[in-house]
Design an enzyme around this catalytic site. Structure first.
Site, PDB file in Angstrom:
ATOM      1  N   SER A  77       0.815  -1.211   0.000  1.00 37.07           N
ATOM      2  CA  SER A  77       0.000   0.000   0.000  1.00 37.07           C
ATOM      3  C   SER A  77       0.853   1.268   0.000  1.00 37.07           C
ATOM      4  CB  SER A  77      -0.940   0.016   1.210  1.00 37.07           C
ATOM      5  OG  SER A  77      -1.870  -1.046   1.122  1.00 37.07           O
ATOM      6  N   HIS A 137      -0.099   3.799   4.727  1.00 36.49           N
ATOM      7  CA  HIS A 137      -0.884   4.534   3.738  1.00 36.49           C
ATOM      8  C   HIS A 137      -0.530   6.019   3.773  1.00 36.49           C
ATOM      9  CE1 HIS A 137      -3.107   0.840   4.484  1.00 36.49           C
ATOM     10  NE2 HIS A 137      -3.830   1.039   3.390  1.00 36.49           N
TER      11      HIS A 137
END
Length: 298
Positions: free
Chosen positions: A182, A245
């Site tokens: 991610s 993230h």
């Protein structure tokens, strides 16, 4: 019959590769029918570049070589997922459990002295939903980006996001493990998002609105699931951090933006490039010192 002096005739037009073209059929500006590769390149230029850079891109656009970095990294991530899903004993492979947490590739705070794990965690995914989501986003965005900016730039942004994600997680969520790509995916998203915002008026406004809304929707949904898995899901087991993230998207909105907005320009002469590089290096050094001397995971 009058003789024709061939040397005085106009030469046949040629394309940029030196091949002869015919009037009304193959002339680039004569309304000829575009091939599939050229149609794809034109679509890519409209989505990825402001108007003043498209003609230069189309002059030298080529589908060969293909976008090697994104394809190879996606194959590697899928191969590692299949390995742990099929060849390692699992209770279920829809959501992998024991196998990935014992993997030498997974980042775990108690083993953070294994420096490679700050990068290698990107190859390990926690389930089908996790791997498919990351592969889908990085292929849909990464392939067009690599066609425009080539593998080195895209690879640097992707890996910068992966490293920033793990380092940010080690600082702001130091007791959680980390798996998945991610950080790299969000770096690509962040760089493209900033490019779309800054060049909004030059990148077809209607498509610009759609691009920005699509990115916001994707990021918001993924962040929501990440928060749920980290805080609302009370199942026993290793907690997976969501901070990667944030680290990835910040890396993308800085380093990624500089790389993706500098098409056909010399990065070394761009002060933004050096500002972002210095900022990134300072962050990395701070994170390393934090993990050595201050981390509560010791």
């Amino acid at each position: 019959m009058e003789d024709i002096d061939l040397e005085q005739q106009e030469p046949f037009p040629v394309d940029r590769d030196g091949r002869q073209v015919r009037d009304g059929v193959d002339r680039p500006d004569g309304g000829r029918k575009l091939g599939c590769c050229e149609k794809f390149q034109r679509a890519v230029s409209r989505w990825m570049l402001p108007e003043d850079s498209r003609s230069k891109y189309l002059e030298r656009a080529n589908c060969c070589p293909p976008p090697i970095f994104i394809i190879l990294i996606s194959i590697a991530e899928l191969a590692v997922f299949i390995y742990y899903a099929v060849w390692k004993p699992q209770k279920q492979w829809v959501t992998l459990e024991e196998g990935i947490w014992k993997s030498p590739l997974t980042y775990r705070p108690e083993h953070r002295e294994k420096a490679w794990c700050f990068i290698s965690y990107m190859f390990v995914h926690a389930g089908v939903e996790h791997i498919l989501g990351n592969l889908l986003m990085q292929l849909l965005l990464g392939i067009p980006l690599e066609l425009v900016h080539k593998g080195f730039e895209v690879g640097m942004v992707y890996l910068a996001g992966v490293l920033a994600g793990s380092l940010a997680s080690s600082i702001f969520d130091p007791l959680s493990a980390l798996v998945g790509a991610s950080g790299g995916v969000y770096a690509l998203l962040g760089g493209y998002f900033m490019n779309a915002v800054v060049n909004f008026r030059e990148m077809i406004p209607l498509l610009g609105v759609f691009r920005i809304l699509a990115i916001v929707l994707i990021v918001g949904t993924d962040f929501g699931f990440a928060f749920y898995r980290r805080f609302a899901n009370h199942e026993e087991g290793v907690k997976v951090s969501f901070v990667a993230h944030f680290g990835g998207i910040v890396a993308g909105m800085t380093i990624g933006y500089v790389f993706f907005s500098a098409y056909n320009k010399k990065l070394l002469k761009d002060p933004r490039f050096w500002l972002c590089i210095v900022g990134y290096v300072v962050f990395v050094l701070f994170a390393v010192l934090f993990n050595i001397f201050l981390s509560p995971a010791t």
